[in-house]
Design an enzyme around this catalytic site. Structure first.
Site, PDB file in Angstrom:
ATOM      1  N   HIS A 160       0.810  -1.212   0.000  1.00  0.00           N
ATOM      2  CA  HIS A 160       0.000   0.000   0.000  1.00  0.00           C
ATOM      3  C   HIS A 160       0.851   1.273   0.000  1.00  0.00           C
ATOM      4  O   HIS A 160       0.353   2.355  -0.310  1.00  0.00           O
ATOM      5  CB  HIS A 160      -0.984   0.006   1.196  1.00  0.00           C
ATOM      6  CG  HIS A 160      -0.347   0.268   2.530  1.00  0.00           C
ATOM      7  ND1 HIS A 160      -0.029  -0.730   3.432  1.00  0.00           N
ATOM      8  CD2 HIS A 160      -0.005   1.437   3.148  1.00  0.00           C
ATOM      9  CE1 HIS A 160       0.487  -0.211   4.524  1.00  0.00           C
ATOM     10  NE2 HIS A 160       0.505   1.114   4.383  1.00  0.00           N
TER      11      HIS A 160
ATOM     12  N   ASP B   2      -0.086  -7.575   1.336  1.00  0.00           N
ATOM     13  CA  ASP B   2       0.363  -6.188   1.486  1.00  0.00           C
ATOM     14  C   ASP B   2       1.887  -6.098   1.499  1.00  0.00           C
ATOM     15  O   ASP B   2       2.488  -5.416   2.317  1.00  0.00           O
ATOM     16  CB  ASP B   2      -0.212  -5.560   2.762  1.00  0.00           C
ATOM     17  CG  ASP B   2      -0.078  -4.041   2.750  1.00  0.00           C
ATOM     18  OD1 ASP B   2       0.104  -3.462   1.656  1.00  0.00           O
ATOM     19  OD2 ASP B   2      -0.122  -3.430   3.836  1.00  0.00           O
TER      20      ASP B   2
ATOM     21  N   SER C 268       4.829   2.056   8.045  1.00  0.00           N
ATOM     22  CA  SER C 268       4.462   0.907   7.221  1.00  0.00           C
ATOM     23  C   SER C 268       5.629   0.449   6.347  1.00  0.00           C
ATOM     24  O   SER C 268       6.281   1.259   5.681  1.00  0.00           O
ATOM     25  CB  SER C 268       3.275   1.267   6.319  1.00  0.00           C
ATOM     26  OG  SER C 268       2.115   1.513   7.083  1.00  0.00           O
TER      27      SER C 268
END
Length: 312
Positions: free
Chosen positions: A155, A185, A264
């Protein structure tokens, strides 16, 4: 038969009118006087020999004493010391702990991967100006191979037309996506160039983790960093559903080390400095999208499969 006297062949006269030194005459006179007084020349010679012998013995004994003293000093200096006992070692360790400021376990763990953590910036074409790239996302990545291969979240780079990597030394490079697994992801990036002294992170196994174990998250929250936060494993084999409901992840590590947007794709490491997971999501029931104490990471085993790494 009468023996003739033998005289010196020297031409120097030896009578009363001799010019021999006065000291020689005195010596002769002294010798004559000694004979006249009853002292035997032979006895005097024996006395001198005995005296010489006593001097030799004294010197010998003195030398022997010095040698013995040196031997004792040598044994004192070079004799093996007694072996250290566990009590000695414990006392030394305790003294060090009391007198030295040692780095924390989390600081040492973070230092072991600091050279492998990178800032990932994603860009899209500005709809108002096609010639300008606009930043669309910021995240973190971790170098896992000597060739600069980077692991991050899908993402973070989704929809990007340009990716920029900033390494630990401040150098930059564009990168391309070489593999992606949106269902997990995960994405794999390859930079165009890397620093000469780039060192990949050491990968560990999440199978050894237990709730309560210490972990450290390293990344760029809101682009600030690299930043370090520490906490513990809160749980294992967790599930997470994205706020829009389009993605569901399972087998995750739950942790409470602070993580925010920008973390992230960064590494979650154990106290040995090994990467055991990739930070993937945070749980916040509100719209704030900030950390409230619950974070999730994909296990390194699952992430490794995305780049074809052998199973642990």
């Amino acid at each position: 038969m009468k023996r003739e006297a033998v005289f010196s062949k020297s031409t120097r006269p030896v009578g009363p009118s001799s010019t021999a030194p006065a000291a020689l005459n005195a010596s002769v006179a002294g010798a004559t006087s000694s004979v006249e007084n009853g002292a035997s020349p032979i006895r005097s010679s024996r006395f001198s020999q005995k005296r010489w012998r006593w001097d030799f013995i004294a010197v010998f004994l003195l030398g022997a004493l010095v040698s013995l003293g040196g031997l004792g000093l040598s044994q004192t200096l070079f004799s093996p010391r007694p072996a250290l006992t566990q009590k000695d070692i414990d006392a030394a360790v305790l003294h060090t702990l009391q007198t030295k400021d040692l780095p924390s376990a989390s600081a040492k763990a973070a230092a072991s991967v600091q050279g492998a953590v990178v800032l990932v910036q994603a860009y899209v074409t500005d709809p108002k100006n096609k010639d300008v790239d606009k930043e669309s996302g910021v995240g973190t990545g971790v170098v896992i191979k000597d060739d600069g291969t980077i692991l991050t979240n899908f993402h973070v780079i989704s929809g990007a037309v340009k990716l920029k990597i900033t390494f630990f030394d401040g150098s930059h490079s564009e990168a391309r996506v070489v593999a992606a697994q949106p269902e997990k992801d995960l994405a794999v990036l390859k930079p165009q160039k890397i620093p000469d002294d780039l060192e990949p992170a050491i990968l560990g196994s999440s199978q050894q983790l237990l709730p309560g174990d210490g972990v450290v998250a390293v990344g760029f929250p809101f682009g600030i960093g690299p930043s370090v936060s520490s906490g513990v494993v809160s749980g294992l084999n967790r599930q997470f559903r994205s706020p829009d409901g389009n993605q569901e992840l399972s087998g995750l590590i739950q942790f409470d080390a602070a993580a925010n947007p920008g973390n992230s794709g960064g590494p979650l490491i154990n106290m040995s400095g090994e990467v055991v997971g990739i930070v993937t999501a945070i749980l916040n029931p509100t719209s704030a999208r900030t950390f409230i104490g619950i974070g999730f990471a994909t296990t390194i085993e699952s992430a490794g499969a995305a780049v074809g790494l052998p199973p642990f």
